[in-house]
Scaffold this motif. Structure first.
Motif, short mmCIF file in Angstrom:
data_model
loop_
_atom_site.label_atom_id
_atom_site.label_comp_id
_atom_site.label_asym_id
_atom_site.label_seq_id
_atom_site.Cartn_x
_atom_site.Cartn_y
_atom_site.Cartn_z
N GLY A 43 0.78 -1.22 0.00
CA GLY A 43 0.00 0.00 0.00
C GLY A 43 0.81 1.27 0.00
O GLY A 43 0.25 2.36 -0.04
N GLY A 44 2.14 1.17 0.03
CA GLY A 44 3.00 2.35 0.00
C GLY A 44 3.29 2.91 1.38
O GLY A 44 2.63 2.57 2.37
N VAL A 45 4.28 3.79 1.45
CA VAL A 45 4.64 4.43 2.72
C VAL A 45 3.73 5.62 2.94
O VAL A 45 3.31 6.29 1.99
N PRO A 46 3.40 5.91 4.19
CA PRO A 46 2.59 7.11 4.46
C PRO A 46 3.31 8.37 4.00
O PRO A 46 4.53 8.49 4.14
N GLU A 47 2.57 9.30 3.42
CA GLU A 47 3.18 10.57 3.03
C GLU A 47 3.77 11.27 4.25
O GLU A 47 3.30 11.11 5.37
N ARG A 48 4.81 12.04 4.02
CA ARG A 48 5.55 12.78 5.05
C ARG A 48 6.38 11.87 5.94
O ARG A 48 6.85 12.28 7.00
N THR A 49 6.57 10.62 5.51
CA THR A 49 7.43 9.70 6.24
C THR A 49 8.89 10.15 6.14
O THR A 49 9.33 10.62 5.10
N LEU A 50 9.63 9.99 7.23
CA LEU A 50 11.06 10.24 7.25
C LEU A 50 11.77 8.90 7.20
O LEU A 50 11.64 8.09 8.12
N MET A 51 12.50 8.66 6.11
CA MET A 51 13.12 7.35 5.87
C MET A 51 14.64 7.47 5.82
O MET A 51 15.18 8.55 5.63
N VAL A 52 15.31 6.33 5.98
CA VAL A 52 16.76 6.29 5.82
C VAL A 52 17.13 5.00 5.09
O VAL A 52 16.57 3.93 5.35
N ALA A 53 18.07 5.13 4.16
CA ALA A 53 18.67 3.98 3.49
C ALA A 53 20.08 3.82 4.02
O ALA A 53 20.92 4.71 3.86
N ILE A 54 20.35 2.70 4.69
CA ILE A 54 21.63 2.44 5.33
C ILE A 54 22.40 1.43 4.49
O ILE A 54 21.86 0.39 4.10
N GLY A 55 23.68 1.72 4.21
CA GLY A 55 24.48 0.77 3.45
C GLY A 55 25.93 1.18 3.38
O GLY A 55 26.28 2.33 3.63
N ASN A 56 26.78 0.22 3.04
CA ASN A 56 28.20 0.51 2.84
C ASN A 56 28.42 1.11 1.46
O ASN A 56 27.50 1.18 0.63
N ALA A 57 29.63 1.52 1.19
CA ALA A 57 29.97 2.09 -0.11
C ALA A 57 29.68 1.10 -1.22
O ALA A 57 29.97 -0.10 -1.10
N GLY A 58 29.09 1.59 -2.30
CA GLY A 58 28.82 0.75 -3.46
C GLY A 58 27.50 0.02 -3.45
O GLY A 58 27.19 -0.72 -4.39
N THR A 59 26.69 0.23 -2.41
CA THR A 59 25.40 -0.47 -2.34
C THR A 59 24.28 0.31 -3.02
O THR A 59 23.14 -0.16 -3.07
#
Length: 232
Positions: A17-33
């Motif tokens: 159903g998708g993420v709620p609008e105004r959500t604060l997200m983070v993508a965590i990963g090492n270099a090259g991901t």
């Protein structure tokens, strides 16, 4: 509650159903991901539909961001020319002396620009400005709170911890955000020569999502998550 897609094939299917609008997200990963690609693709999903967006980079120049996007087929040069996209490239050294002003001005920029989405790449450089963990925690908390008050759907990127690929470098941002995506390298236990990229959704507040770890590739057209595939 209004919801929105991330804009990444396969990953959106993992979010029911998708993420709620105004959500604060983070993508965590090492270099090259593919963290930067993740953010560029997230914004293009809105920009291609005529929405406005803001991209804040602490690691790359304005020109480098535009070139990286256009190489993937996302016309960031046209978005900028059409006043749909504002790219803010900041010097982390200068930011150390003016974080409070940036913190107060960024929500205003978002509102004045009419942006629906914002990317900040990367929050790890903000965290590095503080030597004391308590100061780092308090300042990043205030910064993320100002982003939430701006009323925009936001994607942050963060370097992963050297000891734990599931945690951010300083172990703070994942507790201050509403959604966490982990991008990581996974090596086969049978063949140590084979390494794949995999994504996991750690959490999304107020949304159901898959708990599986799924492989993905970074192609000439961006990130594609293979929801129906297994890692090995």
């Amino acid at each position: 509650m209004p919801r929105t897609d991330i804009g990444i094939d396969g990953l959106d299917s993992m979010i029911q159903g998708g993420v709620p609008e105004r959500t604060l997200m983070v993508a965590i990963g090492n270099a090259g991901t593919g963290k930067t690609t993740f953010g560029l693709q997230f914004l293009d999903h809105a920009l291609s539909r005529g929405e406005s967006a803001v991209y804040v980079t602490l690691e790359e120049s304005h020109e480098r961001i535009v070139n990286s996007a256009t190489e993937k087929g996302w016309p960031y040069d046209e978005y900028v020319e059409d006043d749909l996209l504002a790219i803010v490239d900041l010097d982390p050294i200068e930011m150390a002396n003016s974080l409070s002003s940036i913190q107060s001005e960024l929500p205003g920029l978002v509102r004045d620009f009419g942006a629906t989405r914002l990317v900040l790449d990367s929050v790890s450089l903000l965290e590095m400005m503080y030597e004391a963990q308590s100061s780092r925690r308090n300042e990043i908390y205030d910064f993320t709170r100002s982003l939430k008050e701006a009323g925009v759907t936001t994607m942050l990127t963060s370097e992963a911890s050297d000891e734990n690929p599931y945690a951010s470098r300083h172990g703070i941002i994942e507790y201050l955000t509403d959604a966490v995506f982990v991008l990581q390298y996974v090596r086969s236990t049978d063949d140590f020569r084979e390494t794949r990229l995999a994504v996991e959704i750690q959490k999304i507040r107020d949304a159901n999502h898959s708990r599986e770890i799924k492989p993905y590739d970074i192609t000439e057209e961006g990130i594609s998550v293979y929801q129906q595939a297994n890692l090995f």
